[in-house]
Design a protein around this motif. Structure first.
Motif, PDB file in Angstrom:
ATOM      1  N   SER A  61       0.820  -1.217   0.000  1.00  0.00           N
ATOM      2  CA  SER A  61       0.000   0.000   0.000  1.00  0.00           C
ATOM      3  C   SER A  61       0.853   1.265   0.000  1.00  0.00           C
ATOM      4  CB  SER A  61      -0.953   0.011   1.200  1.00  0.00           C
ATOM      5  OG  SER A  61      -0.222   0.154   2.411  1.00  0.00           O
ATOM      6  N   ALA A  62       2.123   1.160   0.405  1.00  0.00           N
ATOM      7  CA  ALA A  62       3.020   2.318   0.420  1.00  0.00           C
ATOM      8  C   ALA A  62       3.500   2.703  -0.974  1.00  0.00           C
ATOM      9  CB  ALA A  62       4.233   2.030   1.312  1.00  0.00           C
ATOM     10  N   LEU A  63       3.131   1.933  -1.985  1.00  0.00           N
ATOM     11  CA  LEU A  63       3.631   2.156  -3.345  1.00  0.00           C
ATOM     12  C   LEU A  63       2.737   3.071  -4.168  1.00  0.00           C
ATOM     13  CD1 LEU A  63       4.779  -1.509  -4.091  1.00  0.00           C
ATOM     14  CD2 LEU A  63       6.132   0.399  -3.179  1.00  0.00           C
ATOM     15  N   GLY A  64       1.782   3.694  -3.542  1.00  0.00           N
ATOM     16  CA  GLY A  64       0.948   4.662  -4.250  1.00  0.00           C
ATOM     17  C   GLY A  64       0.018   4.051  -5.270  1.00  0.00           C
ATOM     18  N   GLY A  65      -0.436   2.829  -5.046  1.00  0.00           N
ATOM     19  CA  GLY A  65      -1.397   2.212  -5.955  1.00  0.00           C
ATOM     20  C   GLY A  65      -0.797   1.410  -7.092  1.00  0.00           C
ATOM     21  N   VAL A  66       0.531   1.346  -7.178  1.00  0.00           N
ATOM     22  CA  VAL A  66       1.174   0.560  -8.236  1.00  0.00           C
ATOM     23  C   VAL A  66       1.488  -0.823  -7.670  1.00  0.00           C
ATOM     24  CG1 VAL A  66       3.111   0.412  -9.837  1.00  0.00           C
ATOM     25  CG2 VAL A  66       2.211   2.643  -9.185  1.00  0.00           C
ATOM     26  N   PRO A  67       1.048  -1.892  -8.328  1.00  0.00           N
ATOM     27  CA  PRO A  67       1.374  -3.229  -7.832  1.00  0.00           C
ATOM     28  C   PRO A  67       2.891  -3.465  -7.816  1.00  0.00           C
ATOM     29  CG  PRO A  67      -0.366  -3.329  -9.472  1.00  0.00           C
ATOM     30  CD  PRO A  67       0.177  -1.928  -9.498  1.00  0.00           C
ATOM     31  N   ALA A  68       3.349  -4.189  -6.808  1.00  0.00           N
ATOM     32  CA  ALA A  68       4.779  -4.465  -6.660  1.00  0.00           C
ATOM     33  C   ALA A  68       5.353  -5.136  -7.908  1.00  0.00           C
ATOM     34  CB  ALA A  68       5.029  -5.333  -5.429  1.00  0.00           C
ATOM     35  N   SER A  69       4.599  -6.041  -8.509  1.00  0.00           N
ATOM     36  CA  SER A  69       5.110  -6.746  -9.687  1.00  0.00           C
ATOM     37  C   SER A  69       5.389  -5.782 -10.838  1.00  0.00           C
ATOM     38  CB  SER A  69       4.134  -7.830 -10.135  1.00  0.00           C
ATOM     39  OG  SER A  69       2.881  -7.253 -10.469  1.00  0.00           O
ATOM     40  N   GLN A  70       4.580  -4.722 -10.973  1.00  0.00           N
ATOM     41  CA  GLN A  70       4.806  -3.745 -12.043  1.00  0.00           C
ATOM     42  C   GLN A  70       6.054  -2.911 -11.762  1.00  0.00           C
ATOM     43  OE1 GLN A  70       1.313  -1.447 -13.005  1.00  0.00           O
ATOM     44  NE2 GLN A  70       0.046  -3.262 -13.228  1.00  0.00           N
ATOM     45  N   ILE A  71       6.259  -2.551 -10.503  1.00  0.00           N
ATOM     46  CA  ILE A  71       7.456  -1.774 -10.142  1.00  0.00           C
ATOM     47  C   ILE A  71       8.706  -2.601 -10.409  1.00  0.00           C
ATOM     48  CG2 ILE A  71       8.717  -0.764  -8.195  1.00  0.00           C
ATOM     49  CD1 ILE A  71       5.957   0.033  -7.068  1.00  0.00           C
ATOM     50  N   VAL A  72       8.654  -3.863 -10.016  1.00  0.00           N
ATOM     51  CA  VAL A  72       9.810  -4.746 -10.217  1.00  0.00           C
ATOM     52  C   VAL A  72      10.051  -4.972 -11.706  1.00  0.00           C
ATOM     53  CG1 VAL A  72      10.715  -7.079  -9.832  1.00  0.00           C
ATOM     54  CG2 VAL A  72       9.624  -5.821  -7.948  1.00  0.00           C
ATOM     55  N   LEU A  73       8.995  -5.196 -12.473  1.00  0.00           N
ATOM     56  CA  LEU A  73       9.154  -5.404 -13.913  1.00  0.00           C
ATOM     57  C   LEU A  73       9.751  -4.165 -14.568  1.00  0.00           C
ATOM     58  CD1 LEU A  73       8.851  -7.122 -16.425  1.00  0.00           C
ATOM     59  CD2 LEU A  73       6.454  -6.383 -16.581  1.00  0.00           C
ATOM     60  N   GLN A  74       9.286  -3.000 -14.188  1.00  0.00           N
ATOM     61  CA  GLN A  74       9.842  -1.770 -14.765  1.00  0.00           C
ATOM     62  C   GLN A  74      11.324  -1.653 -14.427  1.00  0.00           C
ATOM     63  OE1 GLN A  74       7.601   1.784 -14.116  1.00  0.00           O
ATOM     64  NE2 GLN A  74       9.154   3.077 -15.023  1.00  0.00           N
ATOM     65  N   ARG A  75      11.690  -1.962 -13.177  1.00  0.00           N
ATOM     66  CA  ARG A  75      13.107  -1.906 -12.789  1.00  0.00           C
ATOM     67  C   ARG A  75      13.940  -2.909 -13.588  1.00  0.00           C
ATOM     68  NH1 ARG A  75      15.836  -5.979 -10.284  1.00  0.00           N
ATOM     69  NH2 ARG A  75      14.182  -6.212  -8.767  1.00  0.00           N
ATOM     70  N   LEU A  76      13.436  -4.130 -13.746  1.00  0.00           N
ATOM     71  CA  LEU A  76      14.169  -5.131 -14.528  1.00  0.00           C
ATOM     72  C   LEU A  76      14.375  -4.668 -15.969  1.00  0.00           C
ATOM     73  CD1 LEU A  76      12.431  -8.380 -13.205  1.00  0.00           C
ATOM     74  CD2 LEU A  76      14.825  -7.712 -12.826  1.00  0.00           C
ATOM     75  N   VAL A  77      13.336  -4.078 -16.552  1.00  0.00           N
ATOM     76  CA  VAL A  77      13.441  -3.575 -17.924  1.00  0.00           C
ATOM     77  C   VAL A  77      14.444  -2.426 -17.996  1.00  0.00           C
ATOM     78  CG1 VAL A  77      12.173  -2.333 -19.731  1.00  0.00           C
ATOM     79  CG2 VAL A  77      11.169  -4.359 -18.676  1.00  0.00           C
ATOM     80  N   ASN A  78      14.348  -1.480 -17.066  1.00  0.00           N
ATOM     81  CA  ASN A  78      15.256  -0.325 -17.084  1.00  0.00           C
ATOM     82  C   ASN A  78      16.710  -0.742 -16.917  1.00  0.00           C
ATOM     83  OD1 ASN A  78      13.027   1.305 -17.384  1.00  0.00           O
ATOM     84  ND2 ASN A  78      12.972   1.966 -15.260  1.00  0.00           N
ATOM     85  N   VAL A  79      16.962  -1.702 -16.031  1.00  0.00           N
ATOM     86  CA  VAL A  79      18.337  -2.184 -15.826  1.00  0.00           C
ATOM     87  C   VAL A  79      18.827  -2.893 -17.081  1.00  0.00           C
ATOM     88  CG1 VAL A  79      19.749  -3.836 -14.525  1.00  0.00           C
ATOM     89  CG2 VAL A  79      18.246  -2.258 -13.308  1.00  0.00           C
ATOM     90  N   SER A  80      17.966  -3.669 -17.722  1.00  0.00           N
ATOM     91  CA  SER A  80      18.351  -4.356 -18.953  1.00  0.00           C
ATOM     92  C   SER A  80      18.704  -3.358 -20.054  1.00  0.00           C
ATOM     93  CB  SER A  80      17.220  -5.273 -19.423  1.00  0.00           C
ATOM     94  OG  SER A  80      17.547  -5.883 -20.644  1.00  0.00           O
ATOM     95  N   VAL A  81      17.866  -2.341 -20.237  1.00  0.00           N
ATOM     96  CA  VAL A  81      18.146  -1.315 -21.244  1.00  0.00           C
ATOM     97  C   VAL A  81      19.465  -0.613 -20.924  1.00  0.00           C
ATOM     98  CG1 VAL A  81      17.388   0.903 -22.201  1.00  0.00           C
ATOM     99  CG2 VAL A  81      15.737  -0.940 -21.883  1.00  0.00           C
ATOM    100  N   SER A  82      19.657  -0.246 -19.666  1.00  0.00           N
ATOM    101  CA  SER A  82      20.880   0.447 -19.251  1.00  0.00           C
ATOM    102  C   SER A  82      22.118  -0.401 -19.509  1.00  0.00           C
ATOM    103  CB  SER A  82      20.801   0.805 -17.762  1.00  0.00           C
ATOM    104  OG  SER A  82      19.685   1.621 -17.511  1.00  0.00           O
ATOM    105  N   ARG A  83      22.023  -1.701 -19.198  1.00  0.00           N
ATOM    106  CA  ARG A  83      23.154  -2.619 -19.414  1.00  0.00           C
ATOM    107  C   ARG A  83      23.490  -2.715 -20.904  1.00  0.00           C
ATOM    108  NH1 ARG A  83      21.711  -6.505 -16.069  1.00  0.00           N
ATOM    109  NH2 ARG A  83      20.074  -7.254 -17.456  1.00  0.00           N
ATOM    110  N   GLN A  84      22.462  -2.787 -21.749  1.00  0.00           N
ATOM    111  CA  GLN A  84      22.694  -2.887 -23.189  1.00  0.00           C
ATOM    112  C   GLN A  84      23.290  -1.597 -23.758  1.00  0.00           C
ATOM    113  OE1 GLN A  84      19.510  -5.054 -25.420  1.00  0.00           O
ATOM    114  NE2 GLN A  84      18.636  -5.350 -23.376  1.00  0.00           N
ATOM    115  N   LEU A  85      22.840  -0.451 -23.251  1.00  0.00           N
ATOM    116  CA  LEU A  85      23.414   0.829 -23.695  1.00  0.00           C
ATOM    117  C   LEU A  85      24.873   0.957 -23.267  1.00  0.00           C
ATOM    118  CD1 LEU A  85      20.562   3.434 -23.125  1.00  0.00           C
ATOM    119  CD2 LEU A  85      21.451   2.579 -25.299  1.00  0.00           C
TER     120      LEU A  85
END
Length: 198
Positions: A61-85
């Motif tokens: 509930s501390a995440l402002g209405g965003v499900p934890a799985s979506q936050i984690v997925l976004q982080r995984l995607v962002n780290v992957s993009v950053s690593r590839q760049l």
């Protein structure tokens, strides 16, 4: 109970809004450029993230209405993009630079809360720190503050493909509607609620 707001960089928002759709590999939560994020990896990381929130006396509930799985997925995607760049532009990040990045509290009271606000579990902190430092170095390589636009363009050039099981990307993310995905209903058609929001 403490409350944290999910920190989302402009590049991450731009990346999410330009994600494309194409055939999805079986068992993948997302395919990012040449890297695959498996559903099992996402599930494991989400459970670890929820446990880390609990240790910090927080819950979903501390995440402002965003499900934890979506936050984690976004982080995984962002780290992957950053690593590839970083690989594309041969950006090197030292362990001491990662250590310094992980000590940064950002806009929060502690580095731990800063990491949690970005969907980062303790076990994934070094990958995340390396990604943050790599993006900063890449921006400097592109011309400092003036290089921000090019960094954003490079970031969104690696388009993630998300599994349709999560719905469609939410093109109108706001503080009132912070979810990364909206429910598309059965067979990819937007539900009436999602259509009304769009």
């Amino acid at each position: 109970m403490k409350s944290i707001r999910v920190a989302v960089a402009a590049a991450a928002v731009a990346m999410a809004l330009t994600a494309c759709s194409s055939p999805m590999q079986a068992g993948a939560a997302a395919v990012v450029g040449k890297e695959r994020i498996s559903t099992s990896e996402l599930n494991e990381d989400t459970q670890a993230y929820l446990a880390a929130l609990k240790r910090a006396n927080l819950d979903e509930s501390a995440l402002g209405g965003v499900p934890a799985s979506q936050i984690v997925l976004q982080r995984l995607v962002n780290v992957s993009v950053s690593r590839q760049l970083a690989a594309r532009y041969k950006v090197q990040v030292s362990e001491s630079e990662v250590d310094a990045a992980l000590r940064d509290p950002g806009q929060f009271e502690s580095p731990e809360i800063n990491l949690l606000a970005n969907g980062v579990t303790p076990t994934d902190a070094r990958d995340y720190g390396r990604a943050i430092v790599g993006l900063s170095k890449l921006q400097q390589q592109f011309g400092g503050q003036a290089g921000q636009q090019r960094l954003t363009q490079e970031f969104i050039s690696i388009k993630p493909v998300f599994s349709p099981r999560y719905g469609a990307l939410n093109p109108q993310r706001t503080q009132e509607n912070p979810a990364l995905f909206v429910d598309t209903g059965r067979f990819g058609k937007l539900t009436q609620q999602a259509q009304a929001q769009g």
